[in-house]
Scaffold this motif. Structure first.
Motif, PDB file in Angstrom:
ATOM      1  N   GLN A 141       0.822  -1.199   0.000  1.00 44.63           N
ATOM      2  CA  GLN A 141       0.000   0.000   0.000  1.00 44.63           C
ATOM      3  C   GLN A 141       0.860   1.255   0.000  1.00 44.63           C
ATOM      4  O   GLN A 141       0.610   2.205  -0.754  1.00 44.63           O
ATOM      5  N   ALA A 142       1.879   1.273   0.835  1.00 47.47           N
ATOM      6  CA  ALA A 142       2.740   2.451   0.930  1.00 47.47           C
ATOM      7  C   ALA A 142       3.497   2.685  -0.367  1.00 47.47           C
ATOM      8  O   ALA A 142       3.548   3.806  -0.882  1.00 47.47           O
ATOM      9  N   SER A 143       4.091   1.613  -0.916  1.00 44.04           N
ATOM     10  CA  SER A 143       4.898   1.794  -2.120  1.00 44.04           C
ATOM     11  C   SER A 143       4.042   2.185  -3.312  1.00 44.04           C
ATOM     12  O   SER A 143       4.460   2.982  -4.150  1.00 44.04           O
ATOM     13  N   ARG A 144       2.815   1.615  -3.410  1.00 49.41           N
ATOM     14  CA  ARG A 144       1.941   1.974  -4.515  1.00 49.41           C
ATOM     15  C   ARG A 144       1.580   3.452  -4.455  1.00 49.41           C
ATOM     16  O   ARG A 144       1.654   4.167  -5.452  1.00 49.41           O
ATOM     17  N   GLY A 145       1.192   3.912  -3.259  1.00 47.71           N
ATOM     18  CA  GLY A 145       0.832   5.322  -3.113  1.00 47.71           C
ATOM     19  C   GLY A 145       2.004   6.241  -3.376  1.00 47.71           C
ATOM     20  O   GLY A 145       1.860   7.286  -4.027  1.00 47.71           O
ATOM     21  N   MET A 146       3.192   5.875  -2.878  1.00 44.93           N
ATOM     22  CA  MET A 146       4.371   6.717  -3.097  1.00 44.93           C
ATOM     23  C   MET A 146       4.757   6.751  -4.559  1.00 44.93           C
ATOM     24  O   MET A 146       5.192   7.793  -5.070  1.00 44.93           O
ATOM     25  N   ALA A 147       4.611   5.611  -5.258  1.00 42.67           N
ATOM     26  CA  ALA A 147       4.963   5.583  -6.681  1.00 42.67           C
ATOM     27  C   ALA A 147       4.081   6.532  -7.472  1.00 42.67           C
ATOM     28  O   ALA A 147       4.558   7.305  -8.312  1.00 42.67           O
ATOM     29  N   VAL A 148       2.781   6.497  -7.203  1.00 41.04           N
ATOM     30  CA  VAL A 148       1.849   7.384  -7.908  1.00 41.04           C
ATOM     31  C   VAL A 148       2.142   8.841  -7.576  1.00 41.04           C
ATOM     32  O   VAL A 148       2.191   9.706  -8.462  1.00 41.04           O
ATOM     33  N   ALA A 149       2.346   9.130  -6.283  1.00 42.36           N
ATOM     34  CA  ALA A 149       2.599  10.512  -5.872  1.00 42.36           C
ATOM     35  C   ALA A 149       3.911  11.035  -6.458  1.00 42.36           C
ATOM     36  O   ALA A 149       3.985  12.182  -6.918  1.00 42.36           O
TER      37      ALA A 149
END
Length: 533
Positions: A9-17
């Motif tokens: 969850q964290a890595s997916r959100g950070m990648a998009v951001a």
């Protein structure tokens, strides 16, 4: 404390951001260049003034944030009965009054700072840059509070929110540039009216303020009480200073090199500073998107091996990271070297931009292409020392790199014609980071006993062979198409698409013929670095 999200969850959100922030950040550069005019004194003045708050912030606290402040916040969250809330409040308060004082000193020293960065400015340019700096320097405080609040969010399990904040800043700056173009579509780029000055000056600082406000909003939403605690007792300020000493050396070295590069570019005439800074921004994009992704996917394993004192595995992991990163970055370097001019035209030949400066920017991008591989290798080597919990050695190496870079910029000022000085800046970077890479390799070899030198050399020779074929394909495609499509935006886009495709095909085909096995590993690492649920 809030429940921490899963790694996926964290890595997916950070990648998009991160992708959104970098895309809008580059669009911001393009829009501001179109509004103020690539190659104009106005854009040079604006860029130099806007460099000051970032440089001062990095010197004072930026470099110590991740390496010193975050570990202390984590320790407080684990050891304090209130999960480190009061410690974080004291740290935020210290940032507010400490950076307020720094901002005041910077405002008083603004004329000296302008002279330091841009000795080539005329009296009129200096005056305009000074006006901008008076509005921009309060950003020092906003950057500091934003970074500290973001660190507090991270230790509370909120990783994505701080990474959206730069997007907010970029959107505000894009709006400022578009409003400027709409309200004053036909005005020149000389002296500004009061309205033009206020829009650019207040709008730019408003973007950084919005970035800070968004982070603070998310911090409050996380349940953290924003409360001033003016007593710094318990913060271990002396310990923060002691831990950050070696980091500070690295930061100072980097900022000295940046200042010297900007000084040299300012002596190259109108548009020199903007050409250097825009080319550097282009140079950073592939490194951030590709090289950092490779390092992110592979270096946690390197750190685990170092922690277990398994030096043989450290060597294996480091070698693999270097080889995969080189193979991944080589075609990007080829594209910068062979397609710098059409890339610059596609991105910046709009609005009030001066064609000669856009052409100069393309040449600077070309020279920066020779820096990409040594810079990537150097960055990976430095992380090897950090994995071994050694901050002193990379600090000293970075000081040496900065010294070579500064000397190279000085040589460009003394030896090159005035119009070509800015071309000497990326050449100085290439020499400096190549030297840093070789020294880092030698010291790591002494530390680890070996660094898999034969395989590294073999892979790099094969990579250079494939890159040469790629460059030849791209150059042939460019020469064949340019007389047919002519000049302009669509012509540049056509040349970039066709020559880029030819270069990639040539690189992959040559790589397969040369048995460059890391080509497959690039795809595997990219897949491994993708977020998983």
């Amino acid at each position: 404390m809030a429940k921490e999200p899963t790694l996926g969850q964290a890595s997916r959100g950070m990648a998009v951001a991160t992708l959104a922030a970098r895309a809008t950040g580059f669009l911001r550069i393009v829009v501001i260049a179109a509004a103020l005019g690539m190659g104009t004194e106005l854009l040079d003045n604006y860029n130099v003034a806007n460099t000051l708050p970032n440089a001062v912030y990095e010197l004072v606290v930026g470099g110590a944030m991740a390496s010193v402040v975050v570990p202390l916040l984590v320790r407080a969250s684990l050891s304090e009965p209130d999960d480190g809330v009061e410690y974080a409040q004291r740290l935020l308060t210290l940032m507010v009054y400490g950076l307020s004082l720094v901002t005041l000193v910077a405002l008083l020293a603004a004329p000296l700072l302008i002279d330091l960065l841009a000795p080539g400015f005329t009296a009129a340019q200096r005056s305009q840059a000074l006006v901008f700096s008076r509005f921009f320097l309060p950003q020092i405080l906003f950057y500091g509070v934003s970074a500290t609040a973001g660190a507090v969010l991270n230790i509370r399990g909120r990783f994505t929110a701080p990474m959206w904040a730069p997007l907010c800043n970029n959107v505000v700056l894009i709006a400022v540039g578009l409003i400027y173009l709409v309200i004053w579509p036909t005005v020149g780029t000389g002296d500004l009216t009061t309205g033009q000055t206020l829009l650019l000056a207040l709008g730019t600082t408003a973007g950084v303020f919005a970035q800070m406000a968004l982070v603070l909003y998310y911090l409050m939403r996380s349940g953290f009480p924003l409360r001033a605690r003016w007593n710094p007792r318990g913060l271990a300020v002396r310990r923060i200073g002691r831990l950050g000493a070696w980091v500070l050396i690295s930061v100072v070295a980097g900022q000295v090199l940046l200042a010297m590069a900007t000084r040299a570019a300012s002596l190259s005439g109108p548009g020199g500073v903007t050409a250097y800074q825009s080319a550097y921004a282009i140079f950073q994009v592939p490194f951030a998107v590709i090289a950092v992704s490779v390092m992110t996917a592979m270096l946690p394993r390197l750190s685990r091996s170092a922690a277990q004192l398994d030096h043989a595995q450290v060597v294996e992991d480091l070698s693999r990271t270097l080889r995969v990163a080189a193979v991944a970055m080589a075609p990007i370097a080829v594209a910068m070297i062979t397609l710098g001019r059409p890339l610059a035209a596609l991105l910046f030949e709009h609005g009030r931009s001066v064609a000669s400066t856009v052409s100069l920017l393309g040449a600077v991008v070309t020279v920066f292409g020779f820096t990409l591989l040594p810079f990537t290798g150097y960055s990976i080597m430095v992380r090897g020392f950090y994995a071994l919990q050694d901050t002193k050695t990379p600090a000293l190496i970075s000081a040496g790199v900065a010294t070579i870079g500064v000397a190279g910029c000085a040589g460009a000022i003394w030896l090159l014609p005035r119009a070509d000085i800015v071309l000497g800046v990326p050449a100085a970077y290439a020499i400096a980071y190549s030297a840093g890479l070789l020294v880092s390799a030698a010291l790591l070899r002494r530390r680890l006993g070996r660094i898999d030198g034969r395989r590294l050399i073999a892979t790099h020779l094969r990579t250079l062979g494939a890159a040469a074929i790629s460059a030849a394909c791209a150059i042939l495609a460019t020469r064949a198409l340019t007389p047919v499509v002519g000049n302009g935006w669509t012509a540049s886009l056509t040349v970039l698409a066709a020559a880029g495709a030819a270069g990639i095909v040539g690189y992959v085909a040559a790589g397969l013929l040369l048995r460059l096995t890391e080509l497959r590993q690039v795809g595997n690492v990219a897949a491994a670095g993708m977020p998983r649920t």
